[in-house]
Scaffold this motif. Structure first.
Motif, PDB file in Angstrom:
ATOM      1  N   VAL A 132       0.810  -1.236  -0.136  1.00 15.36           N
ATOM      2  CA  VAL A 132      -0.066  -0.225  -0.169  1.00 15.36           C
ATOM      3  C   VAL A 132       1.043   0.558  -0.358  1.00 15.36           C
ATOM      4  O   VAL A 132       1.708   1.188   0.929  1.00 15.36           O
ATOM      5  N   CYS A 133       0.738   2.191  -0.490  1.00 17.97           N
ATOM      6  CA  CYS A 133       1.065   3.223  -1.094  1.00 17.97           C
ATOM      7  C   CYS A 133       0.611   4.455  -0.268  1.00 17.97           C
ATOM      8  O   CYS A 133      -0.342   4.665  -1.306  1.00 17.97           O
ATOM      9  N   LEU A 134       0.946   5.440   0.910  1.00 18.87           N
ATOM     10  CA  LEU A 134      -0.117   6.314   0.758  1.00 18.87           C
ATOM     11  C   LEU A 134       0.700   7.025   0.032  1.00 18.87           C
ATOM     12  O   LEU A 134       1.552   8.296   0.249  1.00 18.87           O
ATOM     13  N   ASP A 135      -0.258   7.967  -0.913  1.00 17.28           N
ATOM     14  CA  ASP A 135      -0.126   9.380  -1.793  1.00 17.28           C
ATOM     15  C   ASP A 135      -0.114  10.252  -0.971  1.00 17.28           C
ATOM     16  O   ASP A 135      -0.430  10.211   0.093  1.00 17.28           O
ATOM     17  N   MET A 136       1.003  10.900  -1.497  1.00 20.70           N
ATOM     18  CA  MET A 136       0.875  12.701  -0.487  1.00 20.70           C
ATOM     19  C   MET A 136      -0.079  13.486  -1.156  1.00 20.70           C
ATOM     20  O   MET A 136      -0.345  13.329  -2.631  1.00 20.70           O
ATOM     21  N   GLU A 137      -0.722  14.024  -0.667  1.00 18.60           N
ATOM     22  CA  GLU A 137      -1.894  15.169  -1.232  1.00 18.60           C
ATOM     23  C   GLU A 137      -1.111  16.814  -0.807  1.00 18.60           C
ATOM     24  O   GLU A 137      -0.190  16.655  -1.013  1.00 18.60           O
ATOM     25  N   ASP A 138      -1.732  17.857  -0.372  1.00 19.93           N
ATOM     26  CA  ASP A 138      -1.214  19.083  -0.999  1.00 19.93           C
ATOM     27  C   ASP A 138      -0.989  19.453   0.353  1.00 19.93           C
ATOM     28  O   ASP A 138      -0.643  18.696   1.711  1.00 19.93           O
ATOM     29  N   HIS A 139      -0.423  20.186   0.943  1.00 17.44           N
ATOM     30  CA  HIS A 139       1.029  20.716   1.417  1.00 17.44           C
ATOM     31  C   HIS A 139       0.661  20.943   3.166  1.00 17.44           C
ATOM     32  O   HIS A 139       0.991  19.924   3.719  1.00 17.44           O
ATOM     33  N   PRO A 140      -0.632  21.178   3.320  1.00 18.68           N
ATOM     34  CA  PRO A 140      -1.310  21.383   5.177  1.00 18.68           C
ATOM     35  C   PRO A 140      -1.072  19.683   5.449  1.00 18.68           C
ATOM     36  O   PRO A 140      -1.332  19.358   6.275  1.00 18.68           O
ATOM     37  N   ARG A 141      -1.167  18.867   4.554  1.00 21.97           N
ATOM     38  CA  ARG A 141      -1.185  17.511   5.564  1.00 21.97           C
ATOM     39  C   ARG A 141       0.079  16.675   5.380  1.00 21.97           C
ATOM     40  O   ARG A 141       0.181  15.128   5.435  1.00 21.97           O
ATOM     41  N   VAL A 142       0.708  17.344   4.692  1.00 19.78           N
ATOM     42  CA  VAL A 142       2.302  16.357   4.816  1.00 19.78           C
ATOM     43  C   VAL A 142       3.130  16.235   6.491  1.00 19.78           C
ATOM     44  O   VAL A 142       3.155  14.561   6.414  1.00 19.78           O
ATOM     45  N   ASP A 143       2.446  16.625   6.856  1.00 22.42           N
ATOM     46  CA  ASP A 143       2.888  16.568   8.723  1.00 22.42           C
ATOM     47  C   ASP A 143       2.122  15.447   9.035  1.00 22.42           C
ATOM     48  O   ASP A 143       3.377  14.180   8.976  1.00 22.42           O
ATOM     49  N   GLN A 144       1.533  14.702   8.817  1.00 20.59           N
ATOM     50  CA  GLN A 144       0.217  14.049   9.246  1.00 20.59           C
ATOM     51  C   GLN A 144       0.679  12.835   8.493  1.00 20.59           C
ATOM     52  O   GLN A 144       0.984  11.692   9.110  1.00 20.59           O
ATOM     53  N   THR A 145       1.289  12.953   7.266  1.00 18.26           N
ATOM     54  CA  THR A 145       0.439  11.841   6.601  1.00 18.26           C
ATOM     55  C   THR A 145       2.282  11.129   7.181  1.00 18.26           C
ATOM     56  O   THR A 145       2.523  10.319   6.681  1.00 18.26           O
ATOM     57  N   LEU A 146       3.019  12.181   7.177  1.00 10.10           N
ATOM     58  CA  LEU A 146       3.963  11.462   7.416  1.00 10.10           C
ATOM     59  C   LEU A 146       4.612  11.086   8.367  1.00 10.10           C
ATOM     60  O   LEU A 146       5.203   9.993   8.570  1.00 10.10           O
ATOM     61  N   ALA A 147       3.766  11.411   9.353  1.00 12.83           N
ATOM     62  CA  ALA A 147       3.898  10.910  10.815  1.00 12.83           C
ATOM     63  C   ALA A 147       2.824   9.717  10.886  1.00 12.83           C
ATOM     64  O   ALA A 147       3.426   8.549  11.776  1.00 12.83           O
ATOM     65  N   GLN A 148       2.078   9.593  10.041  1.00 12.25           N
ATOM     66  CA  GLN A 148       0.697   8.372  10.379  1.00 12.25           C
ATOM     67  C   GLN A 148       2.174   7.538   9.343  1.00 12.25           C
ATOM     68  O   GLN A 148       2.185   6.122   9.295  1.00 12.25           O
ATOM     69  N   PHE A 149       2.472   7.758   7.969  1.00 14.39           N
ATOM     70  CA  PHE A 149       3.529   6.751   7.990  1.00 14.39           C
ATOM     71  C   PHE A 149       4.546   5.493   8.639  1.00 14.39           C
ATOM     72  O   PHE A 149       4.560   4.732   8.669  1.00 14.39           O
TER      73      PHE A 149
END
Ligand code: FDA
Length: 310
Positions: A132-149
């Motif tokens: 499963v690849c977690l796509d990256m969305e717009d910049h306000p989501r980057v911190d949370q996406t990387l933390a959840q990754f």
């Protein structure tokens, strides 16, 4: 700069309801160039077709800005159904998800719903030997996406989950280095969202230069890299870099979008490179379609011609 202006203009126009309605009403035939179909079965057929050319697949159920927690969980259920359908069809399911689609930012029972639903999907991937690849969305989501990754990587391991970094963001080279302790499987992209100059390079040359630096740094760190671009000059440079540094063809792969540069996809696969096509499918194809149009005027002309033909 022109690229940025073009992208901004297209995404602004595409965001207007009247345009969306017109394109939705008459655009499905054109969208089929970029979207495999509306059902899992059509997507699975596309996987089989690509396999004949030695091209691997990454399935992506379309759906953005899904609002209620129940819709997010339903969306995750649909991804899991698709993983099951792919497995039953003899395909090891490799899927991409947007965490926003499965509930990122919504707290349910004291936990982020995106994380809860992503866990369910990755658990299923592990069961089938998939990814499963977690796509990256717009910049306000980057911190949370990387933390959840990071959390999910800790729970399931790097062979079942990866994520994406966007070269247009100033922050990305630091983000990449900060993930080195995980030896992560990363997809490097230029970035598809309309971002302000405060966070992203406005000049294409800077985005391209950052792209190369990211790929080379990730290779040098000994990590698996998904080189996701249609940019022939970058693809060529990455091939040369790998050759010059003794990086084997199975330490990275090229990824491209379904329907775009099929010739290049086939040629790379025939030359022994790992190639994977990102196969979007589903009823909610409009936002994805708009971003593809925003990438190049050639695609806008393709749509306009189609609409004029009626
Ligand atoms: P660039 O835009 O510079 O284009 C290089 C050349 O490729 C162009 O000259 C043109 O010939 C051709 N080309 C590019 N796009 C085309 C198109 N739509 N139609 C026809 N020709 C085209 N973004 C993101 O923000 N988050 C993500 O998670 C992902 N995930 C992702 C997965 C995969 C597999 C790919 C290939 C891309 C993404 N992207 C993404 C999108 C990415 O950020 C970017 O918008 C596109 O890949 C277009 O940029 P290129 O790297 O292709 O280069």
């Amino acid at each position: 700069m022109i690229d940025q202006m073009y992208r901004k203009a297209v995404l602004t126009v595409a965001g207007q309801k009247a345009i969306e309605n017109a394109v939705r009403a008459r655009g499905w035939g054109m969208a089929q160039r970029f979207v495999a179909g509306e059902t899992p079965q059509t997507a699975i057929q596309a996987v089989h077709d690509l396999k004949k050319d030695g091209i691997m697949a990454n399935l992506d159920l379309l759906g953005e800005f899904i609002e209620s927690p129940a819709q997010c969980t339903q969306f995750a259920d649909n991804v899991i159904t698709m993983q099951g359908a792919a497995h039953a069809a003899g395909i090891t399911p490799y899927v991409s998800i947007k965490l926003s689609s499965v509930g990122q930012g919504k707290t349910v029972d004291g936990e982020d719903l995106g994380l809860t639903n992503a866990r369910r999907i990755i658990r299923r991937a592990r069961e089938y030997g998939g990814f499963v690849c977690l796509d990256m969305e717009d910049h306000p989501r980057v911190d949370q996406t990387l933390a959840q990754f990071r959390t999910l990587h800790g729970e399931f391991g790097g062979q079942h989950v990866g994520t994406v970094l966007q070269s247009y963001l100033y922050r990305t080279e630091k983000d990449r280095a900060s993930l080195d302790d995980l030896s992560p499987n990363l997809r490097i992209v230029k970035g598809a969202y309309l971002e302000p100059e405060t966070v992203a390079y406005p000049q294409k040359a800077d985005v391209d230069a950052a792209y190369r630096r990211l790929v080379y740094a990730h290779m040098q760190a000994g990590n698996y890299v998904n080189v996701a671009t249609h940019d022939e000059s970058i693809i060529h440079d990455v091939q040369m870099y790998a050759l010059a540094h003794g990086i084997s063809k199975d330490a990275f792969e090229f990824q491209m979008l379904y329907g775009i540069r099929r010739d290049l996809q086939r040629n790379l696969a025939a030359a022994g490179y790992r190639v994977r096509a990102y196969i979007p499918y589903g009823r909610d194809w409009y936002p994805y379609f708009s971003r593809r149009i925003a990438e190049t005027p050639r695609n806008a002309m393709f749509v306009l011609r189609g609409m004029l033909k009626g």
